[in-house]
Structure formats: C-alpha cells, structure tokens
Enzyme design. Structure first.
Site, PDB file in Angstrom:
ATOM      1  N   THR A  17       0.977  -1.362   0.115  1.00  0.00           N
ATOM      2  CA  THR A  17       0.038   0.129  -0.064  1.00  0.00           C
ATOM      3  C   THR A  17       0.977   1.221  -0.057  1.00  0.00           C
ATOM      4  OG1 THR A  17       0.013  -0.247   2.384  1.00  0.00           O
ATOM      5  CG2 THR A  17      -2.011  -1.034   0.956  1.00  0.00           C
ATOM      6  N   ASP A  18       2.123   1.115   0.590  1.00  0.00           N
ATOM      7  CA  ASP A  18       3.098   2.428   0.518  1.00  0.00           C
ATOM      8  C   ASP A  18       3.284   3.022  -0.793  1.00  0.00           C
ATOM      9  OD1 ASP A  18       4.760   0.436  -0.072  1.00  0.00           O
ATOM     10  OD2 ASP A  18       6.525   1.013   1.340  1.00  0.00           O
ATOM     11  N   ALA A 101      15.496 -11.872   4.567  1.00  0.00           N
ATOM     12  CA  ALA A 101      14.388 -12.426   4.946  1.00  0.00           C
ATOM     13  C   ALA A 101      12.962 -11.750   5.123  1.00  0.00           C
ATOM     14  CB  ALA A 101      14.649 -13.096   6.457  1.00  0.00           C
ATOM     15  N   LEU A 103      12.889  -8.822   6.138  1.00  0.00           N
ATOM     16  CA  LEU A 103      12.735  -8.117   7.363  1.00  0.00           C
ATOM     17  C   LEU A 103      13.695  -6.525   7.487  1.00  0.00           C
ATOM     18  CD1 LEU A 103      13.245 -11.051   9.928  1.00  0.00           C
ATOM     19  CD2 LEU A 103      11.127 -10.201   9.019  1.00  0.00           C
ATOM     20  N   SER A 105      16.556  -5.701   6.032  1.00  0.00           N
ATOM     21  CA  SER A 105      17.903  -5.486   6.122  1.00  0.00           C
ATOM     22  C   SER A 105      18.498  -4.261   5.400  1.00  0.00           C
ATOM     23  CB  SER A 105      18.627  -6.772   6.220  1.00  0.00           C
ATOM     24  OG  SER A 105      18.465  -7.460   4.893  1.00  0.00           O
ATOM     25  N   SER A 106      18.044  -4.236   4.359  1.00  0.00           N
ATOM     26  CA  SER A 106      18.793  -3.036   3.596  1.00  0.00           C
ATOM     27  C   SER A 106      18.296  -1.856   3.993  1.00  0.00           C
ATOM     28  CB  SER A 106      18.363  -3.228   2.061  1.00  0.00           C
ATOM     29  OG  SER A 106      17.094  -3.048   1.691  1.00  0.00           O
ATOM     30  N   GLU A 138      17.624   3.824  -1.532  1.00  0.00           N
ATOM     31  CA  GLU A 138      17.378   2.380  -2.151  1.00  0.00           C
ATOM     32  C   GLU A 138      17.268   2.376  -3.606  1.00  0.00           C
ATOM     33  OE1 GLU A 138      16.425  -0.307   0.213  1.00  0.00           O
ATOM     34  OE2 GLU A 138      15.797  -1.507  -1.358  1.00  0.00           O
ATOM     35  N   ASP A 150       9.811   0.734   4.769  1.00  0.00           N
ATOM     36  CA  ASP A 150      10.523   0.019   5.867  1.00  0.00           C
ATOM     37  C   ASP A 150      11.601   1.227   6.456  1.00  0.00           C
ATOM     38  OD1 ASP A 150       9.590  -2.022   4.444  1.00  0.00           O
ATOM     39  OD2 ASP A 150      11.205  -2.382   2.987  1.00  0.00           O
TER      40      ASP A 150
END
Ligand code: GLA
Length: 358
Positions: A17-18, A101, A103, A105-106, A138, A150
């Site tokens: 949704t972002d 994973a 979660l 990390s980047s 990113e 994120d």
C-alpha cells in the site's frame, strides 16, 4: 567511539500500500544493524562482521560502489545532495538482523549509515526526511521503486507499539500491541532479491488500474465502490487494485480491533490480508502459505506473510507464553511438508527505532 543502531521491521498489515501513498502498520523489531564509526578523511571505509571485504567509497557518494557498497555510496550521494559536508568515516558494521528474510535489512543498513554520516558531519535531518532520503538511496542503489514504509518503520518504531503511517500525508501515530503477545517471525528460507523479483512489475500492473480512481488514492476509496470501479478493468489490474483498496481498509479496521482488544478480529483481518496478497496481488509463495496455515493450526492469534513477498518471512502474533513452542512446532511441520527446507524462527518484540546509542 560513536555507535548507531537501526532495527529491521515486521509489517503487521498494509502490504503493498505504501507505493500508492496508502496506510501501513509496521513495527520495528529487536533485531538491528549496528555501526561503530569514527569521523576522518574523505573516504567512507567500512568493514562488516557479516560480509567479506571492505567497502571504500568517496564520502560525497560520487563513486557507485559494489555489492553492499552500493547502499553506502547511494546514502552518501543523497546526503551530499542535501548539503552534507564530505566528512569521511572509518567504521565497523555488525548485525543480528537476518538478511534477505524480508525484514528490511537493506533499509536498516541505509538508516544506520544515514544517521552516522549526518551526525558525524553535524548535519541535522528530521526523522521522516531521513526516511525519504533512505528510500531514494534504495532506488539509486538497486533500482527498486519501493515505498517509504521500511525506512520509516526503522526510524519511527517504538517499544511495544506498531506505527500507523499514512504514506501520503506522512501523518503517523503509535498503536499499542497486546502486552501478553510476542511477534514471531518465521523465515521460509526462500530467498528472492526484491530487485530481481516482481516488485516493479506489480507496481506497473497496479498503475494500469489507477486511472479508474480519477486522481483519488486507493486509501481514499471505500471497498463498497469496488464492483462499480472494477467493472471495466481487465482481470490482472482489477485484482491488483482490489488488493490495495481492501488492504487500506484492513489497516483502519485492525487499528480499531487492537484498540478494542478484539484479537479474534485481528486474526481474521490478518487471514484476509494474506489471502488477498496470495490471490489478488500474487506475491506469496507456497512456503509462505504453508507457514501461515501451520501457524494458525498451532494456535497463533494472527498470521500472514510480511514484506514484499516472493519469499521471505511471515509475521505471527502469538501469546508470549506459548510463542517458542508454537515456533518449534511450525518449524517441524514445515520440515515434513517441504523436505530439505528449514524455517528459522525469530521470537521478537516491537522495539525502539534507530538511534545513536553510545
Ligand atoms: C518492500 C518495500 C516496501 C513495501 C513492501 C510491501 O518491503 O521495500 O516499501 O512496499 O515491500 O508492503
């Protein structure tokens, strides 16, 4: 030596949704990337306990970098664009946040680097400005057209809370999580880099449907309008848009359910969200579907895939008293169902966002 820490995130609801300015409900988790660094020179020189070799790039980001050095260079370049002096640093990264994973990390790496580089050059950057800058980094580093979730979660997170963020207005508020519950992250072991997966394709398929909203964003459309809106769309764009409109509505509903302590409703909304990602947005994989099913069978309060999909992890809300046993049971059943595959269980709590910690 100055130290900085930026956590990963588990998104509770509000998936995909972002990137259309919608609503998300992530929590920062108690797994993070840490950077110890000293200012000096005009190079950024970093070692990582988790990766081989050294990254060595210009402090103004003018060299592209390789491997994870691409993120370092991209963050430095974005900071240079908002006026950071090209102060170099020498530092060491370490992490207890699993990579790849799902979660974030980047994002955690970008945030910890941005925080340190800004701080050591005495540049003040407001929290959400820093998140937006890391999102641009990113894209610059790996070309993924991701949203702001994120990076914002890594910065805004608060212990025992999720963050309800409107990615359009950037308004946000903390949402308390059930005190007697833990966040269980079950990593399927299926690895798919976002940059090579269908993330970009999904955003394009969704974009093809957006004109029917005549300029409104999906978050401002009531699901009761769906039948009429989708009537003239082809199957694929229609399902992509249906996911996003219903998912925004689920974020609003889950905030209310959490406030009322209605955990059965939280579980129902997670299940609906997972089905929508699987059938309408088509970003799940059989391993994630199985983990959700096994967790529900084992007594989870709520379970769904989390993050961009195509592999990665599911997030489970489970009573703290049974969380470890539940994780073990699901991992065992998963091994039986997918011989040769291992699920890794992380029992986490919602944690504070990124900060200088020395
Ligand atoms: C990835 C992206 C986020 C978000 C999620 C899906 O994690 O980085 O911006 O789009 O996928 O919700």
């Amino acid at each position: 030596m100055p130290s900085y820490r930026a956590p990963g995130r588990a998104n509770l609801l509000g998936e995909h949704t972002d990137h259309t300015d919608g609503l998300v409900l992530p929590a920062a988790i108690d797994r993070a990337v840490t950077l110890r660094a000293m200012p000096g020179g005009d190079r950024v020189r970093l070692r990582s306990a988790q990766a081989d070799g050294e990254v060595d790039v210009a402090a103004d980001g003018s060299e592209p970098g390789e491997g994870w050095g691409r993120f370092v260079a991209a963050v430095a370049a974005e900071l240079a664009e908002i006026g950071r002096a090209p102060v170099g640093l020498v530092g060491e990264l370490s992490s207890d946040l699993p990579q790849g994973a799902g979660l974030s990390s980047s994002a955690a790496l970008e945030v910890v680097l941005a925080m340190a580089l800004a701080d050591l050059a005495e540049l003040q950057v407001a929290p959400l400005e820093l998140a937006a800058l890391c999102r641009r980094a990113e894209r610059r580093a790996v070309g993924v057209p991701s949203g702001i979730m994120d990076q914002a979660a890594s910065i805004l997170g608060r212990r025992d809370h999720a963050v309800l963020l409107d990615c359009g207005t950037l308004e946000h508020r903390l949402v308390p999580l059930p005190v007697d519950h833990s966040l269980l992250l079950l990593d399927s072991g299926v690895r798919r880099q976002l940059e090579t997966a269908g993330y970009g394709r999904r955003t394009e398929e969704l974009a093809a449907a957006l004109p029917v909203l005549s300029g409104r964003r999906p978050a401002d459309v009531d699901p009761s309008e769906l039948t009429e809106l989708l009537a003239n769309l082809d199957d694929v764009p229609s399902r992509r848009l249906r996911h996003v409109i219903t998912e925004n509505a689920r974020v609003r509903a889950v905030e209310a359910a959490l406030a009322n302590g209605d955990l059965a409703e939280v579980g129902r909304l997670f299940a609906e969200g997972h089905a929508s990602l699987r059938d309408d947005f088509e970003v799940s994989v059989p391993q994630l579907d199985a983990l959700v099913e096994l967790s529900t069978d084992a007594g989870a309060t709520a379970a769904r895939m989390t993050g961009g999909g195509f592999g990665g992890s599911i997030v489970v809300l489970a009573p703290t008293s049974t969380a470890v046993a539940l994780g073990d049971e699901v991992a065992e059943r998963y091994r039986e169902r997918f011989p040769g595959h291992e699920a890794t269980v992380h029992v986490c709590d919602a944690a504070d966002g990124a900060a200088r910690i020395d």
